[in-house]
Design a protein around this motif. Structure first.
Motif: not given
Length: 164
Positions: A122-138
Motif C-alpha cells: 500500500r505504501n508503494r502504491m500510495r506513493g505512485a498514485f500520489r505522484a501520478a495523480g487521480p486521472q492516471a490512477v483511474a
C-alpha cells in the motif's frame, strides 16, 4: 478531442507496447520486492502471500474458491496451506453445511503478517498514485481491468462490490 486521443491509442506501435510491457515487469518487481524480503525471512514465497491476501479479503473462503482465484493446482495450494496451517497463520475449518469443504480464516498471527505485507505494498502504491495523480490512477485501474480474463474480472468485481 477525447476521440482523437482514444483513436491514437488504437495505433500504438510495437515499440510503445514493448515499453509498456517492460514497465509492467519492472513495476511488478518493485511491487513485490518489499513483501519478498519479509517473506524470505520467514521461509515463505509469493504463493503464501497470495493465499494470505485472499483469505484475508474473504474470511471463510473455501479451498475450491481459493483454487479458482489463484489458478494453481490443488497439490500446489495444499502444500502452501499445509505450511500456513502448521505455522499457525491459517485456520482450516470443516464446513457446517458441507463437511467436505474446508473454510479458511487467518489467525491473529496470520492477520499480522498479512497486514505487514499489505502495508508495504500500500505504501508503494500510495506513493505512485500520489505522484501520478487521480486521472492516471483511474486510467491505470481501467487498463488493469481490461487486461483481466473474464473469469478473473468476475472475481475482482465480486471482491470490489463486497467492499461497498
Amino acid at each position: 478531442m477525447a476521440d482523437d486521443h482514444s483513436d491514437n491509442l488504437l495505433f500504438l506501435t510495437d515499440e510503445q507496447l514493448r515499453r509498456a510491457i517492460e514497465a509492467m515487469f519492472f513495476a511488478y518487481r518493485g511491487f513485490t520486492a518489499d513483501p519478498d524480503r519479509i517473506l524470505s525471512g520467514k521461509g515463505y514465497g509469493r504463493a503464501h502471500h497470495r493465499a494470505l491476501h485472499f483469505i484475508h479479503r474473504t474470511p471463510g473462503t473455501t479451498v475450491n474458491n481459493l483454487l479458482a482465484i489463484l489458478g494453481v493446482t490443488k497439490q500446489s495450494l495444499n502444500r502452501v496451506l499445509r505450511t500456513l496451517v502448521e505455522d499457525g497463520l491459517v485456520d482450516s475449518r470443516v464446513g457446517q453445511r458441507d463437511r467436505r469443504e474446508r473454510h479458511l480464516h487467518l489467525t491473529e498471527a496470520g492477520e499480522a503478517l498479512e497486514r505487514e505485507l499489505s502495508d508495504a505494498q500500500r505504501n508503494r502504491m500510495r506513493g505512485a498514485f500520489r505522484a501520478a495523480g487521480p486521472q492516471a490512477v483511474a486510467g491505470f485501474r481501467q487498463v488493469l481491468e481490461q487486461m483481466m480474463d473474464p473469469e478473473m474480472r468476475h472475481h475482482f468485481t465480486a471482491a470490489r462490490d463486497g467492499d461497498r
